[in-house]
Design a protein around this motif. Sequence first.
Motif, mmCIF file in Angstrom:
data_model
loop_
_atom_site.group_PDB
_atom_site.id
_atom_site.type_symbol
_atom_site.label_atom_id
_atom_site.label_comp_id
_atom_site.label_asym_id
_atom_site.label_seq_id
_atom_site.Cartn_x
_atom_site.Cartn_y
_atom_site.Cartn_z
ATOM 1 N N LEU A 1 0.907 -1.234 -0.102
ATOM 2 C CA LEU A 1 -0.052 0.096 0.087
ATOM 3 C C LEU A 1 0.809 1.320 -0.141
ATOM 4 O O LEU A 1 1.747 1.354 0.816
ATOM 5 N N ALA A 2 0.941 2.095 -1.029
ATOM 6 C CA ALA A 2 1.673 3.258 -1.143
ATOM 7 C C ALA A 2 1.005 4.591 -0.410
ATOM 8 O O ALA A 2 1.785 5.288 0.265
ATOM 9 N N GLY A 3 -0.406 4.473 -0.155
ATOM 10 C CA GLY A 3 -0.992 5.660 0.529
ATOM 11 C C GLY A 3 -2.420 5.664 0.195
ATOM 12 O O GLY A 3 -2.893 5.233 -0.751
ATOM 13 N N ALA A 4 -3.217 6.341 0.992
ATOM 14 C CA ALA A 4 -4.657 6.820 0.942
ATOM 15 C C ALA A 4 -4.668 8.155 1.248
ATOM 16 O O ALA A 4 -4.308 8.825 2.071
ATOM 17 N N PHE A 5 -5.386 8.951 0.331
ATOM 18 C CA PHE A 5 -5.312 10.280 -0.002
ATOM 19 C C PHE A 5 -6.734 10.937 -0.160
ATOM 20 O O PHE A 5 -7.420 10.276 -0.829
ATOM 21 N N GLY A 6 -6.804 11.855 0.589
ATOM 22 C CA GLY A 6 -8.240 12.777 0.293
ATOM 23 C C GLY A 6 -7.840 13.848 0.819
ATOM 24 O O GLY A 6 -6.860 14.541 0.952
ATOM 25 N N GLY A 7 -9.067 14.977 0.872
ATOM 26 C CA GLY A 7 -8.824 16.300 1.491
ATOM 27 C C GLY A 7 -9.456 17.219 -0.034
ATOM 28 O O GLY A 7 -10.276 16.797 -0.844
ATOM 29 N N PRO A 8 -9.264 18.608 0.283
ATOM 30 C CA PRO A 8 -9.788 19.569 -0.606
ATOM 31 C C PRO A 8 -9.586 19.302 -2.101
ATOM 32 O O PRO A 8 -10.386 19.456 -2.876
ATOM 33 N N GLU A 9 -8.395 18.742 -2.333
ATOM 34 C CA GLU A 9 -8.301 18.503 -3.767
ATOM 35 C C GLU A 9 -8.905 17.285 -4.468
ATOM 36 O O GLU A 9 -8.903 17.056 -5.700
ATOM 37 N N PHE A 10 -9.668 16.718 -3.594
ATOM 38 C CA PHE A 10 -10.331 15.392 -3.986
ATOM 39 C C PHE A 10 -11.816 15.681 -3.689
ATOM 40 O O PHE A 10 -12.633 14.808 -3.903
ATOM 41 N N ARG A 11 -12.267 16.785 -3.684
ATOM 42 C CA ARG A 11 -13.790 17.154 -3.692
ATOM 43 C C ARG A 11 -13.957 17.982 -4.989
ATOM 44 O O ARG A 11 -13.423 18.602 -5.683
ATOM 45 N N ILE A 12 -15.419 17.613 -5.139
ATOM 46 C CA ILE A 12 -15.954 18.187 -6.619
ATOM 47 C C ILE A 12 -17.424 18.659 -6.148
ATOM 48 O O ILE A 12 -18.051 18.021 -5.507
#
Length: 78
Positions: A5-16
């Motif tokens: 597993l390299a990572g799990a990402f979220g946050g403002p850049e992942f909202r639409i």
Amino acid sequence: MITRLAGAFGGPEFRITYPNGDETAYVCVVYEAKLTDPGALRPDGVEVDRVRWFQRDELGNPEVGPFAQATFRSLGWL
């Protein structure tokens, strides 16, 4: 074959926000993998319409898309 597993990402850049006002947020999970059969990589025509390899210096290309670019930034690749 998935190697880690390299990572799990979220946050403002992942909202639409869609034109109708609906809002959603994505979580991107990235796995490192070893490609065992490069010839087997083909789009399914339903969820994936094309498959292409990119060199690391091409990852900022607008063709890659904003969610992918946000993921690459989170990984430290951009």
